[in-house]
Design an enzyme around this catalytic site. Structure first.
Site, PDB file in Angstrom:
ATOM      1  N   SER A 110       0.846  -1.192   0.000  1.00 44.66           N
ATOM      2  CA  SER A 110       0.000   0.000   0.000  1.00 44.66           C
ATOM      3  C   SER A 110       0.886   1.247   0.000  1.00 44.66           C
ATOM      4  CB  SER A 110      -0.865  -0.038   1.254  1.00 44.66           C
ATOM      5  OG  SER A 110      -1.263   1.256   1.611  1.00 44.66           O
ATOM      6  N   SER A 111       0.329   2.368  -0.429  1.00 45.70           N
ATOM      7  CA  SER A 111       1.108   3.616  -0.468  1.00 45.70           C
ATOM      8  C   SER A 111       1.528   4.098   0.919  1.00 45.70           C
ATOM      9  CB  SER A 111       0.303   4.716  -1.174  1.00 45.70           C
ATOM     10  OG  SER A 111      -0.928   4.912  -0.515  1.00 45.70           O
ATOM     11  N   CYS A 112       0.936   3.516   1.982  1.00 43.16           N
ATOM     12  CA  CYS A 112       1.320   3.943   3.331  1.00 43.16           C
ATOM     13  C   CYS A 112       2.708   3.441   3.734  1.00 43.16           C
ATOM     14  CB  CYS A 112       0.290   3.487   4.357  1.00 43.16           C
ATOM     15  SG  CYS A 112       0.307   1.732   4.609  1.00 43.16           S
ATOM     16  N   TYR A 139       0.728  -1.184  10.336  1.00 42.50           N
ATOM     17  CA  TYR A 139       0.336  -1.821   9.064  1.00 42.50           C
ATOM     18  C   TYR A 139       1.454  -1.630   8.035  1.00 42.50           C
ATOM     19  CZ  TYR A 139      -2.762  -2.015   4.861  1.00 42.50           C
ATOM     20  OH  TYR A 139      -3.377  -2.282   3.667  1.00 42.50           O
ATOM     21  N   LYS A 143       3.697  -4.337   5.860  1.00 41.91           N
ATOM     22  CA  LYS A 143       3.745  -4.311   4.390  1.00 41.91           C
ATOM     23  C   LYS A 143       5.184  -4.175   3.888  1.00 41.91           C
ATOM     24  CE  LYS A 143      -0.571  -4.750   3.395  1.00 41.91           C
ATOM     25  NZ  LYS A 143      -1.024  -5.931   2.647  1.00 41.91           N
ATOM     26  N   HIS A 182     -12.422   2.903   4.750  1.00 46.17           N
ATOM     27  CA  HIS A 182     -11.697   4.041   4.174  1.00 46.17           C
ATOM     28  C   HIS A 182     -12.672   5.190   3.880  1.00 46.17           C
ATOM     29  CE1 HIS A 182      -8.784   0.740   3.227  1.00 46.17           C
ATOM     30  NE2 HIS A 182      -7.946   1.667   3.656  1.00 46.17           N
TER      31      HIS A 182
HETATM   32  N1  LIG Z   1      -8.541  -0.915   0.094  1.00 49.74           N
HETATM   33  C1  LIG Z   1      -7.553  -0.074  -0.212  1.00 49.74           C
HETATM   34  O1  LIG Z   1      -7.764   1.152  -0.336  1.00 49.74           O
HETATM   35  C2  LIG Z   1      -6.172  -0.590  -0.440  1.00 49.74           C
HETATM   36  C3  LIG Z   1      -5.838  -1.934  -0.317  1.00 49.74           C
HETATM   37  N2  LIG Z   1      -4.535  -2.337  -0.546  1.00 49.74           N
HETATM   38  C4  LIG Z   1      -4.109  -3.731  -0.361  1.00 49.74           C
HETATM   39  O2  LIG Z   1      -4.897  -4.628  -1.102  1.00 49.74           O
HETATM   40  C5  LIG Z   1      -5.022  -5.872  -0.389  1.00 49.74           C
HETATM   41  C6  LIG Z   1      -6.484  -6.230  -0.282  1.00 49.74           C
HETATM   42  O3  LIG Z   1      -7.181  -5.187   0.377  1.00 49.74           O
HETATM   43  P1  LIG Z   1      -8.779  -5.058   0.295  1.00 49.74           P
HETATM   44  O4  LIG Z   1      -9.292  -5.917  -0.771  1.00 49.74           O
HETATM   45  O5  LIG Z   1      -9.075  -3.611   0.323  1.00 49.74           O
HETATM   46  O6  LIG Z   1      -9.199  -5.643   1.715  1.00 49.74           O
HETATM   47  P2  LIG Z   1     -10.576  -6.378   2.110  1.00 49.74           P
HETATM   48  O7  LIG Z   1     -10.698  -6.218   3.588  1.00 49.74           O
HETATM   49  O8  LIG Z   1     -11.675  -5.908   1.246  1.00 49.74           O
HETATM   50  O9  LIG Z   1     -10.279  -7.895   1.754  1.00 49.74           O
HETATM   51  C7  LIG Z   1      -9.315  -8.635   2.440  1.00 49.74           C
HETATM   52  C8  LIG Z   1      -9.658 -10.092   2.286  1.00 49.74           C
HETATM   53  O10 LIG Z   1      -8.714 -10.857   3.047  1.00 49.74           O
HETATM   54  C9  LIG Z   1      -9.430 -11.843   3.779  1.00 49.74           C
HETATM   55  N3  LIG Z   1      -8.741 -12.200   5.011  1.00 49.74           N
HETATM   56  C10 LIG Z   1      -8.427 -11.377   6.034  1.00 49.74           C
HETATM   57  N4  LIG Z   1      -7.849 -12.085   7.009  1.00 49.74           N
HETATM   58  C11 LIG Z   1      -7.800 -13.378   6.599  1.00 49.74           C
HETATM   59  C12 LIG Z   1      -7.318 -14.578   7.164  1.00 49.74           C
HETATM   60  N5  LIG Z   1      -6.762 -14.602   8.377  1.00 49.74           N
HETATM   61  N6  LIG Z   1      -7.448 -15.707   6.448  1.00 49.74           N
HETATM   62  C13 LIG Z   1      -8.026 -15.709   5.232  1.00 49.74           C
HETATM   63  N7  LIG Z   1      -8.496 -14.609   4.641  1.00 49.74           N
HETATM   64  C14 LIG Z   1      -8.375 -13.450   5.317  1.00 49.74           C
HETATM   65  C15 LIG Z   1     -10.763 -11.181   4.091  1.00 49.74           C
HETATM   66  O11 LIG Z   1     -11.727 -12.129   4.437  1.00 49.74           O
HETATM   67  P3  LIG Z   1     -12.767 -11.794   5.637  1.00 49.74           P
HETATM   68  O12 LIG Z   1     -13.375 -10.468   5.245  1.00 49.74           O
HETATM   69  O13 LIG Z   1     -13.698 -12.939   5.602  1.00 49.74           O
HETATM   70  O14 LIG Z   1     -11.919 -11.708   6.865  1.00 49.74           O
HETATM   71  C16 LIG Z   1     -11.052 -10.460   2.790  1.00 49.74           C
HETATM   72  O15 LIG Z   1     -11.667 -11.305   1.855  1.00 49.74           O
HETATM   73  C17 LIG Z   1      -4.348  -5.664   0.961  1.00 49.74           C
HETATM   74  O16 LIG Z   1      -3.070  -6.217   0.934  1.00 49.74           O
HETATM   75  C18 LIG Z   1      -4.246  -4.159   1.089  1.00 49.74           C
HETATM   76  O17 LIG Z   1      -3.114  -3.776   1.803  1.00 49.74           O
HETATM   77  C19 LIG Z   1      -3.569  -1.442  -0.898  1.00 49.74           C
HETATM   78  C20 LIG Z   1      -3.844  -0.125  -1.042  1.00 49.74           C
HETATM   79  C21 LIG Z   1      -5.158   0.418  -0.801  1.00 49.74           C
HETATM   80  C1  LIG Z   2      -5.147   3.068   1.811  1.00 52.32           C
HETATM   81  C2  LIG Z   2      -4.631   3.654   3.099  1.00 52.32           C
HETATM   82  O1  LIG Z   2      -5.699   4.012   3.950  1.00 52.32           O
HETATM   83  C3  LIG Z   2      -5.355   4.502   5.240  1.00 52.32           C
HETATM   84  O2  LIG Z   2      -4.852   5.791   5.142  1.00 52.32           O
HETATM   85  P1  LIG Z   2      -5.672   7.053   4.736  1.00 52.32           P
HETATM   86  O3  LIG Z   2      -5.458   7.367   3.311  1.00 52.32           O
HETATM   87  O4  LIG Z   2      -5.369   8.147   5.683  1.00 52.32           O
HETATM   88  O5  LIG Z   2      -7.157   6.504   4.912  1.00 52.32           O
HETATM   89  P2  LIG Z   2      -8.667   6.904   5.022  1.00 52.32           P
HETATM   90  O6  LIG Z   2      -9.308   6.566   3.747  1.00 52.32           O
HETATM   91  O7  LIG Z   2      -9.229   6.261   6.240  1.00 52.32           O
HETATM   92  O8  LIG Z   2      -8.685   8.498   5.293  1.00 52.32           O
HETATM   93  C4  LIG Z   2      -8.320   9.444   4.331  1.00 52.32           C
HETATM   94  C5  LIG Z   2      -8.630  10.845   4.802  1.00 52.32           C
HETATM   95  O9  LIG Z   2     -10.055  11.010   4.803  1.00 52.32           O
HETATM   96  C6  LIG Z   2     -10.471  11.612   6.021  1.00 52.32           C
HETATM   97  N1  LIG Z   2     -11.873  11.249   6.302  1.00 52.32           N
HETATM   98  C7  LIG Z   2     -12.910  12.116   6.296  1.00 52.32           C
HETATM   99  N2  LIG Z   2     -14.043  11.504   6.642  1.00 52.32           N
HETATM  100  C8  LIG Z   2     -13.715  10.182   6.836  1.00 52.32           C
HETATM  101  C9  LIG Z   2     -14.491   9.055   7.196  1.00 52.32           C
HETATM  102  O10 LIG Z   2     -15.690   9.132   7.436  1.00 52.32           O
HETATM  103  N3  LIG Z   2     -13.813   7.877   7.267  1.00 52.32           N
HETATM  104  C10 LIG Z   2     -12.481   7.772   7.017  1.00 52.32           C
HETATM  105  N4  LIG Z   2     -11.880   6.546   7.081  1.00 52.32           N
HETATM  106  N5  LIG Z   2     -11.708   8.851   6.691  1.00 52.32           N
HETATM  107  C11 LIG Z   2     -12.336  10.041   6.613  1.00 52.32           C
HETATM  108  C12 LIG Z   2      -9.464  11.093   7.034  1.00 52.32           C
HETATM  109  O11 LIG Z   2      -9.462  11.899   8.197  1.00 52.32           O
HETATM  110  C13 LIG Z   2      -8.165  11.175   6.208  1.00 52.32           C
HETATM  111  O12 LIG Z   2      -7.679  12.507   6.220  1.00 52.32           O
HETATM  112  C14 LIG Z   2      -4.281   3.733   5.933  1.00 52.32           C
HETATM  113  O13 LIG Z   2      -4.623   3.676   7.292  1.00 52.32           O
HETATM  114  C15 LIG Z   2      -3.957   2.493   5.248  1.00 52.32           C
HETATM  115  O14 LIG Z   2      -5.012   1.565   5.341  1.00 52.32           O
HETATM  116  C16 LIG Z   2      -3.720   2.717   3.797  1.00 52.32           C
HETATM  117  O15 LIG Z   2      -2.804   2.202   3.234  1.00 52.32           O
END
Ligand SMILES: NC(=O)C1=CN([C@@H]2O[C@H](COP(=O)(O)OP(=O)(O)OC[C@H]3O[C@@H](n4cnc5c(N)ncnc54)[C@H](OP(=O)(O)O)[C@@H]3O)[C@@H](O)[C@H]2O)C=CC1
Ligand SMILES: C[C@H]1O[C@H](OP(=O)(O)OP(=O)(O)OC[C@H]2O[C@@H](n3cnc4c(=O)[nH]c(N)nc43)[C@H](O)[C@@H]2O)[C@@H](O)[C@@H](O)C1=O
Length: 313
Positions: A110-112, A139, A143, A182
């Site tokens: 992830s970009s974090c 986290y 990563k 998010h």
């Molecule tokens: N969402 C975003 O904005 C971003 C995501 N990513 C990366 O992309 C990848 C996927 O993220 P995303 O799809 O958003 O996440 P989700 O939470 O939507 O999906 C994660 C999946 O992993 C499964 N999972 C979690 N724990 C376990 C476990 N112990 N055993 C088996 N399965 C498990 C979950 O199943 P269940 O829900 O049943 O636990 C779920 O299906 C991650 O590596 C994340 O870091 C990177 C940048 C941004």
């Molecule tokens: C993908 C990335 O996502 C996470 O980082 P992040 O970008 O900071 O994530 P975010 O989507 O939760 O927030 C973005 C911005 O938005 C604002 N904000 C406003 N209102 C709401 C609100 O209602 N919910 C949330 N969550 N944020 C809010 C919030 O205060 C912040 O300024 C990492 O922890 C990590 O998981 C990671 O890698």
């Protein structure tokens, strides 16, 4: 070279935002031999269960999209879970993939992973050059360890493990939890609920000034398959859309797409997180991949999906 459509591909996390998009895309491309296990069938934190699964199934390719994922509040509130679960899942899957001769593995970070005050746009080589953003450092450390494990197995064993670093994602099958999700799905749900309940105000977290780059998950899935087909090297690869918006601009856009007519109230007691994190995607663009879905089109599409799946609750 495209992977053979009969190859056995394990998409770990196939019910999540990213894993489901990758599985959809693979199906569309004619892949017929996907290996899929839900969390309840295979807990990827369980090392012996993961090892037995790989020994029995012998996948050819692995896309590691299973992880503990959440927004700024979840990351900040559950640091022990975020570091432990992610280290366990990725270590188990990477080691078992190597042990059982997987041909290629793609790890998702992830970009974090980048420093809080990284140069913008952020190049891949900004990794480990300065301190991380505190709200998600646990986290991020997991990563970064995943990237380093892929590199270490490539260096020591010639294992073809690559890493992709996506920016903030959204789309079909996102997590719409009110606190732990998010920003984009959180606001989409909050504005929708305010609209149907005729509320005149919606609270949005932070100051609205942070900048974020959003990529539709269908674009990300396309990039994942592109990288599997075209990239085998040590360094991780950024995946982004190339354009950024302030959280205030995002909130206004979500408000418009949902059709909420009321006022936004900014809760500055909530953290802003990192001020800006625009990915430098010149490496991926240079390899020949570009995104296709604009933020507005992606939002319209995601709201439609939300209404079809959650709208009647
Ligand atoms: N969402 C975003 O904005 C971003 C995501 N990513 C990366 O992309 C990848 C996927 O993220 P995303 O799809 O958003 O996440 P989700 O939470 O939507 O999906 C994660 C999946 O992993 C499964 N999972 C979690 N724990 C376990 C476990 N112990 N055993 C088996 N399965 C498990 C979950 O199943 P269940 O829900 O049943 O636990 C779920 O299906 C991650 O590596 C994340 O870091 C990177 C940048 C941004
Ligand atoms: C993908 C990335 O996502 C996470 O980082 P992040 O970008 O900071 O994530 P975010 O989507 O939760 O927030 C973005 C911005 O938005 C604002 N904000 C406003 N209102 C709401 C609100 O209602 N919910 C949330 N969550 N944020 C809010 C919030 O205060 C912040 O300024 C990492 O922890 C990590 O998981 C990671 O890698």
């Amino acid at each position: 070279m495209p992977i053979d459509t009969s190859a056995k591909i394990f998409v770990a996390g196939h019910r999540g935002l990213v894993g489901s998009a990758v599985a959809r895309k693979l199906h569309q491309l004619g892949y017929t031999n996907l290996l899929l296990r839900s969390h309840s069938d295979l807990d990827l934190t369980n090392q012996s269960a993961v090892e037995s699964f790989f020994a029995a199934e012998k996948p050819h390719y692995v896309i590691l999209a299973a992880a503990k994922v959440g927004g700024i509040h979840a990351n900040n509130t559950y640091p022990a879970d975020f570091i432990t679960v992610n280290l366990q899942i990725q270590t188990n899957v990477i080691v078992s993939s190597f042990n059982h001769k997987v041909q290629k593995l793609l790890f998702l970070g992830s970009s974090c992973i980048y420093p809080k005050f990284a140069p913008q746009p952020i190049p891949e080589n900004a990794l480990l050059t300065a301190p991380l953003e505190p709200t998600n450092e646990w986290y991020a450390v997991a990563k970064i360890a995943g990237i380093k494990m892929c590199q270490a197995y490539r260096l020591q064993h010639n294992f073809d493990a690559i890493s992709a670093m996506p920016t903030n994602l959204y789309g079909t099958n996102d997590n719409f939890h009110p606190e732990n999700s998010h920003v984009l799905p959180a606001l989409l749900r909050r504005f929708h609920e305010a609209k149907i309940n005729n509320l005149d105000k919606v609270v949005v977290w932070g100051t609205g000034s942070p900048l974020r780059e959003f990529l539709h998950v269908d674009d990300l899935a396309d990039a994942v398959i592109f990288l599997l087909d075209n990239y085998s090297d040590l360094e991780h690869v950024n995946v982004g859309s190339g354009s950024e918006v302030t959280i205030k601009e995002l909130a206004e856009l979500v408000k418009e797409v949902v059709g909420f007519k009321g006022e936004l109230i900014w809760d500055s007691s909530k953290p802003d997180g990192t001020p800006r994190k625009l990915m430098d995607t010149s490496k991926l663009v240079g390899l020949g991949w570009t995104p296709k879905i604009s933020l507005r089109d992606g939002l319209v599409d995601t709201y439609k999906w939300y209404l079809e799946n959650y709208g009647k609750q």
